[in-house]
Design a protein around this motif. Structure first.
Motif, PDB file in Angstrom:
ATOM      1  N   PHE A 231     -13.026   5.998   6.608  1.00  0.00           N
ATOM      2  CA  PHE A 231     -12.808   6.938   5.507  1.00  0.00           C
ATOM      3  C   PHE A 231     -13.443   6.420   4.224  1.00  0.00           C
ATOM      4  N   ALA A 232     -13.267   5.141   3.926  1.00  0.00           N
ATOM      5  CA  ALA A 232     -13.855   4.554   2.723  1.00  0.00           C
ATOM      6  C   ALA A 232     -15.375   4.642   2.756  1.00  0.00           C
ATOM      7  N   ALA A 233     -15.962   4.451   3.930  1.00  0.00           N
ATOM      8  CA  ALA A 233     -17.418   4.552   4.054  1.00  0.00           C
ATOM      9  C   ALA A 233     -17.886   5.975   3.767  1.00  0.00           C
ATOM     10  N   ARG A 234     -17.133   6.960   4.259  1.00  0.00           N
ATOM     11  CA  ARG A 234     -17.460   8.365   3.976  1.00  0.00           C
ATOM     12  C   ARG A 234     -17.381   8.640   2.469  1.00  0.00           C
ATOM     13  N   CYS A 235     -16.353   8.107   1.825  1.00  0.00           N
ATOM     14  CA  CYS A 235     -16.199   8.294   0.380  1.00  0.00           C
ATOM     15  C   CYS A 235     -17.344   7.623  -0.384  1.00  0.00           C
ATOM     16  N   SER A 236     -17.736   6.442   0.066  1.00  0.00           N
ATOM     17  CA  SER A 236     -18.823   5.717  -0.580  1.00  0.00           C
ATOM     18  C   SER A 236     -20.130   6.502  -0.485  1.00  0.00           C
ATOM     19  N   THR A 237     -20.386   7.081   0.687  1.00  0.00           N
ATOM     20  CA  THR A 237     -21.581   7.913   0.870  1.00  0.00           C
ATOM     21  C   THR A 237     -21.516   9.147  -0.021  1.00  0.00           C
TER      22      THR A 237
ATOM     23  N   ALA B 104       5.999  10.630  -4.045  1.00  0.00           N
ATOM     24  CA  ALA B 104       7.187   9.812  -4.311  1.00  0.00           C
ATOM     25  C   ALA B 104       6.696   8.422  -4.692  1.00  0.00           C
ATOM     26  N   ALA B 105       7.431   7.754  -5.565  1.00  0.00           N
ATOM     27  CA  ALA B 105       6.981   6.460  -6.074  1.00  0.00           C
ATOM     28  C   ALA B 105       6.823   5.420  -4.974  1.00  0.00           C
ATOM     29  N   TRP B 106       7.657   5.519  -3.928  1.00  0.00           N
ATOM     30  CA  TRP B 106       7.609   4.511  -2.869  1.00  0.00           C
ATOM     31  C   TRP B 106       6.562   4.836  -1.799  1.00  0.00           C
ATOM     32  N   GLU B 107       5.999   6.033  -1.846  1.00  0.00           N
ATOM     33  CA  GLU B 107       4.933   6.403  -0.908  1.00  0.00           C
ATOM     34  C   GLU B 107       3.603   5.980  -1.522  1.00  0.00           C
ATOM     35  N   ARG B 108       3.141   4.783  -1.169  1.00  0.00           N
ATOM     36  CA  ARG B 108       1.937   4.220  -1.770  1.00  0.00           C
ATOM     37  C   ARG B 108       0.797   4.167  -0.765  1.00  0.00           C
ATOM     38  N   ALA B 109      -0.419   4.037  -1.281  1.00  0.00           N
ATOM     39  CA  ALA B 109      -1.611   4.129  -0.430  1.00  0.00           C
ATOM     40  C   ALA B 109      -1.824   2.885   0.426  1.00  0.00           C
ATOM     41  N   GLY B 110      -1.276   1.761   0.037  1.00  0.00           N
ATOM     42  CA  GLY B 110      -1.303   0.565   0.872  1.00  0.00           C
ATOM     43  C   GLY B 110      -2.672   0.218   1.420  1.00  0.00           C
ATOM     44  N   ARG B 111      -2.781   0.231   2.731  1.00  0.00           N
ATOM     45  CA  ARG B 111      -4.023  -0.170   3.393  1.00  0.00           C
ATOM     46  C   ARG B 111      -5.184   0.782   3.094  1.00  0.00           C
ATOM     47  N   ILE B 112      -4.891   2.027   2.800  1.00  0.00           N
ATOM     48  CA  ILE B 112      -5.961   2.958   2.418  1.00  0.00           C
ATOM     49  C   ILE B 112      -6.645   2.451   1.158  1.00  0.00           C
ATOM     50  N   GLU B 113      -5.843   2.129   0.158  1.00  0.00           N
ATOM     51  CA  GLU B 113      -6.406   1.661  -1.110  1.00  0.00           C
ATOM     52  C   GLU B 113      -7.122   0.328  -0.938  1.00  0.00           C
ATOM     53  N   ASP B 114      -6.605  -0.534  -0.077  1.00  0.00           N
ATOM     54  CA  ASP B 114      -7.276  -1.819   0.182  1.00  0.00           C
ATOM     55  C   ASP B 114      -8.705  -1.589   0.664  1.00  0.00           C
ATOM     56  N   ASN B 115      -8.883  -0.635   1.574  1.00  0.00           N
ATOM     57  CA  ASN B 115     -10.210  -0.365   2.117  1.00  0.00           C
ATOM     58  C   ASN B 115     -11.118   0.314   1.097  1.00  0.00           C
ATOM     59  N   LEU B 116     -10.558   1.154   0.249  1.00  0.00           N
ATOM     60  CA  LEU B 116     -11.345   1.761  -0.821  1.00  0.00           C
ATOM     61  C   LEU B 116     -11.807   0.699  -1.815  1.00  0.00           C
ATOM     62  N   GLU B 117     -10.929  -0.244  -2.106  1.00  0.00           N
ATOM     63  CA  GLU B 117     -11.273  -1.332  -3.016  1.00  0.00           C
ATOM     64  C   GLU B 117     -12.357  -2.220  -2.417  1.00  0.00           C
ATOM     65  N   ASP B 118     -12.307  -2.418  -1.103  1.00  0.00           N
ATOM     66  CA  ASP B 118     -13.287  -3.276  -0.436  1.00  0.00           C
ATOM     67  C   ASP B 118     -14.717  -2.775  -0.618  1.00  0.00           C
ATOM     68  N   VAL B 119     -14.899  -1.459  -0.724  1.00  0.00           N
ATOM     69  CA  VAL B 119     -16.245  -0.913  -0.905  1.00  0.00           C
ATOM     70  C   VAL B 119     -16.538  -0.579  -2.361  1.00  0.00           C
ATOM     71  N   GLY B 120     -15.650  -1.002  -3.258  1.00  0.00           N
ATOM     72  CA  GLY B 120     -15.910  -0.894  -4.690  1.00  0.00           C
ATOM     73  C   GLY B 120     -15.693   0.486  -5.285  1.00  0.00           C
ATOM     74  N   LEU B 121     -14.912   1.327  -4.631  1.00  0.00           N
ATOM     75  CA  LEU B 121     -14.670   2.665  -5.153  1.00  0.00           C
ATOM     76  C   LEU B 121     -13.529   2.669  -6.159  1.00  0.00           C
ATOM     77  N   GLU B 122     -13.741   3.366  -7.254  1.00  0.00           N
ATOM     78  CA  GLU B 122     -12.672   3.526  -8.243  1.00  0.00           C
ATOM     79  C   GLU B 122     -11.667   4.552  -7.730  1.00  0.00           C
ATOM     80  N   ARG B 123     -10.399   4.363  -8.112  1.00  0.00           N
ATOM     81  CA  ARG B 123      -9.333   5.268  -7.698  1.00  0.00           C
ATOM     82  C   ARG B 123      -8.544   5.740  -8.912  1.00  0.00           C
ATOM     83  N   VAL B 124      -8.022   6.943  -8.796  1.00  0.00           N
ATOM     84  CA  VAL B 124      -7.077   7.454  -9.783  1.00  0.00           C
ATOM     85  C   VAL B 124      -5.898   8.024  -9.010  1.00  0.00           C
ATOM     86  N   THR B 125      -4.679   7.646  -9.403  1.00  0.00           N
ATOM     87  CA  THR B 125      -3.469   8.076  -8.704  1.00  0.00           C
ATOM     88  C   THR B 125      -2.684   9.055  -9.567  1.00  0.00           C
ATOM     89  N   MET B 126      -2.276  10.169  -8.966  1.00  0.00           N
ATOM     90  CA  MET B 126      -1.526  11.191  -9.689  1.00  0.00           C
ATOM     91  C   MET B 126      -0.364  11.681  -8.839  1.00  0.00           C
TER      92      MET B 126
END
Length: 242
Positions: free
Chosen positions: A228-234, A12-34
């Protein structure tokens, strides 16, 4: 090969990643939303392009494949990612999709759990080690629930929901919403299907309760989502296991 990305799946458009995406961005990971919920055969990225998967919440039932056939493809990808050791995070509806993909069962609820509540952490995990045997404040917004997948570790529970959080290998499911910030919550409450049946006074109380709880939720969210972001980075630096 291009940099591996974290796939964020919206429902749903209003269900956004919020703090999850903030932490992914902090470790420099690219994201794609679908958002592929209504697509029968969606073109989801192959595993070799993924550093992680986030399955967000949504208003539909996790097994309503008739109206939302894309949910089945999401579950298949989540299961394959888990088998390959790729981090998968499921939130609310995403938690239910993930649990089903790993062998849990969906239980359809009759009562909507809505607003600020508490869960009790019953086991340790790299993201929640300091909360074991403690109750923490969370935002709930669901009616359905799941049973614990085989071989999964129960992390949190509540009186109304037996499986509030679980870990199985690289997969982590949480029934509640730590990702939601105040701006996202306000956007939720602008949606007629979210506030159906609520009076203005009840909506105002939900906002007030969340404002009070938000400072308690923030550090917990940062702990869980940074892990979670650290696991993704690894994962991004490793080849996919066959």
């Amino acid at each position: 090969m291009p940099n591996r990305k974290v796939l964020i799946v919206q429902h749903a458009a209003w269900e956004r990643a919020g703090r999850i995406e903030d932490n992914l961005e902090d470790v420099g990971l690219e994201r794609v939303t679908m958002n592929v919920a209504t697509i029968k055969k969606p073109q989801l990225p192959p595993l070799e392009e993924l550093a992680g998967i986030v399955l967000l919440g949504g208003p539909m039932q996790a097994n309503d494949y008739e109206h939302f056939p894309g949910l089945k493809a999401e579950a298949k990808l989540a299961k394959a990612a888990h088998s390959a050791g790729i981090p998968v995070l499921g939130v609310c509806l995403g938690h239910q999709i993930l649990a089903q993909a790993l062998g849990g069962q969906l239980t359809l609820g009759k009562t909507l759990q809505r607003g600020v509540d508490q869960v009790k952490w019953v086991a340790t995990d790299d993201a929640v080690s300091s909360w074991a045997d403690k109750k923490t404040t969370v935002l709930q917004w669901h009616s359905d629930s799941v049973t614990l997948p085989p071989d999964a570790k129960l992390l949190a529970k509540s009186p109304l929901t037996k499986v509030e959080a679980f870990r199985q290998g690289s997969a982590l499911g949480v029934q509640f919403h730590l990702e939601v910030t105040m701006p996202i919550f306000e956007q939720w409450l602008e949606q007629p299907e979210v506030t159906e049946g609520l009076k203005k006074s009840q909506i105002a109380q939900l906002v007030s309760d969340f404002q009070e709880a938000d400072p308690l939720i923030q550090p917990m969210a940062d702990s869980l989502f940074s892990a979670f972001a650290a696991r993704c980075s690894t994962c991004a630096a490793q080849p996919v296991r066959e």
